[in-house]
Structure formats: structure tokens, C-alpha cells
Design an enzyme around this catalytic site. Structure first.
Site, PDB file in Angstrom:
ATOM      1  N   GLY A   1      -5.751  -5.816 -10.936  1.00  0.00           N
ATOM      2  CA  GLY A   1      -5.939  -6.959  -9.521  1.00  0.00           C
ATOM      3  C   GLY A   1      -5.027  -6.988  -8.523  1.00  0.00           C
ATOM      4  O   GLY A   1      -4.672  -6.794  -6.906  1.00  0.00           O
TER       5      GLY A   1
ATOM      6  N   HIS B   1     -12.322   2.970  12.547  1.00  0.00           N
ATOM      7  CA  HIS B   1     -11.430   4.165  12.768  1.00  0.00           C
ATOM      8  C   HIS B   1      -9.471   3.513  13.387  1.00  0.00           C
ATOM      9  O   HIS B   1      -9.350   2.679  13.621  1.00  0.00           O
ATOM     10  CB  HIS B   1     -11.996   4.929  14.703  1.00  0.00           C
TER      11      HIS B   1
END
Length: 225
Positions: free
Chosen positions: A75, A144
Site C-alpha cells: 500500500g 475525464h
């Protein structure tokens, strides 16, 4: 037509191993031959898979177990880089794979790097650029034209607005919202539940609604305790 699965190995036997295995098993693309870990006893069984050895013996293990690729299941951002660099020092052409949960949505013209882990429900919308060895927890939404730097982490429930840039080694933690067209600098951590309304520089910890800089951070400082 039948395709033989590639044999891979996973580097890291800690907290991230269990869900990484879940993703890989659900994808059905790879055969995990074992775990390489620096702490767990060799021969130990972790979630049904054997710890086959230590990273420093990689060149021997790759022959013994017949794998040709791997995934770093750790992690902490900086530790992922350290493991990657140690692997490449031994085997410069070693190949890394991605683990993308079958429920992940990837839009048109998304550029995906290598060594990526994306948990269930993540969304990568059109035009996003996703760096190498990045991590995305459950339901992370990358809008986006976002750009995610290498070794960055995006935690569960976090939403990045369009055209957001996340620097290398940075971590945007649980349930954060980052407003459109902002930049989060390198090695910066955004605390859980924050609303980021202004760009943040390199090497800081910030949190709040709106997020404010709390203190500076050092290179290689861990964000997972």
C-alpha cells in the site's frame, strides 16, 4: 480458443494482498505461483498461496517457479517504488502486470500504465492518464482528462473532477472531493473527507472543508501507519 494463463508472483504479504488476490482471481488472467515477502515465514500460506521466498533471491525463484511477471501488492507509495527498484536491479526486463477488478470502468482514450491495482467500482473516464504502480481503492472516480502520477494512491470513495493532476507519490485518502482543474503536488497527502478547492504544492499534508495545509512532509515519509 484456450489460452494458457501467465504465471505471476506477488510482492508483499501485508494488508493489500487479500484484495489483490481477489481481483486477480476474478479477472482470471493469471496464475499466482506464490508470494514473495520480506517478513512472512517462507512456506507460510497466505489466503491460500505459499510464501516462496525473499526478494533478494528473485533470480533463483523465477527459474524454480517458472513465473514471467509480477505485481507489487503493497500500500505505501514509497515502498512500492523501493520494491520496484530492487526488482529491476536484479532483473532489468522483469514485467509487471495490472490487477483491475472486472467491475472497473475504463473510458475511451484512457492511458493506463503498468503495475496498477484498481478495486471494485473504480471509474476512469475518457482521456485520463494513469501512471505506473498506482493504486485505486473501492469506487474511486477519476474524471475525464485527469493525470495520475506514478506511485500515487487514490482511496475509496474519492472523486477527482475533470483535468485534475495528482503528483507522484501523493495520496488522496478516503472520501475526498477535488474540484476540477486543480493540481495536487508530489508527495502530498490529502486527509479523509476533505474538499479540495485550491491547488496544493509538493510535500504537504492538507485536510478540511475546504482543505488547508497542516504541515510539511518529508520525502519517503509514510502515509499508511
Amino acid at each position: 480458443m484456450y489460452y494458457m494463463k501467465s504465471n505471476i508472483v506477488l510482492f508483499g504479504g501485508g494488508n493489500h494482498l487479500q484484495y489483490s488476490l481477489d481481483i486477480i482471481e476474478r479477472e482470471g488472467k493469471y496464475n499466482v505461483v506464490g508470494i514473495i515477502d520480506s517478513v512472512q515465514p517462507i512456506g507460510a500460506i497466505l489466503f491460500g498461496y505459499k510464501v516462496i521466498g525473499r526478494q533478494e533471491n528473485l533470480s533463483v525463484l523465477i527459474t524454480e517457479y517458472g513465473f514471467d511477471a509480477g505485481l507489487i501488492t503493497v500500500g505505501d507509495n514509497w515502498i512500492r517504488m523501493a520494491i520496484h527498484d530492487a526488482i529491476i536491479e536484479q532483473l532489468p526486463n522483469f514485467r509487471f502486470v495490472n490487477a483491475l477488478h472486472p467491475s472497473v470502468i475504463i473510458g475511451n482514450n484512457v492511458q493506463m500504465g503498468t503495475g496498477i491495482i484498481a478495486m471494485a467500482g473504480c471509474i476512469f473516464n475518457p482521456g485520463a492518464k494513469v501512471g505506473d504502480f498506482t493504486f485505486f481503492a473501492t469506487g474511486a472516480q477519476i474524471e475525464h482528462d485527469c493525470e495520475i502520477g506514478d506511485y500515487a494512491s487514490i482511496s475509496a470513495g474519492t472523486i477527482l473532477g475533470g483535468h485534475v493532476k495528482i503528483g507522484k507519490f501523493s495520496a488522496v485518502t478516503l472520501n475526498v472531493t477535488v474540484v476540477d482543474r486543480l493540481t495536487i503536488g508530489e508527495n502530498t497527502v490529502v486527509g479523509a473527507g476533505s474538499l479540495v478547492t485550491k491547488s496544493l504544492p509538493d510535500n504537504v499534508l492538507a485536510y478540511g472543508m475546504p482543505a488547508k495545509i497542516i504541515r510539511s512532509r518529508e520525502a519517503r515519509e509514510r502515509f499508511l501507519k
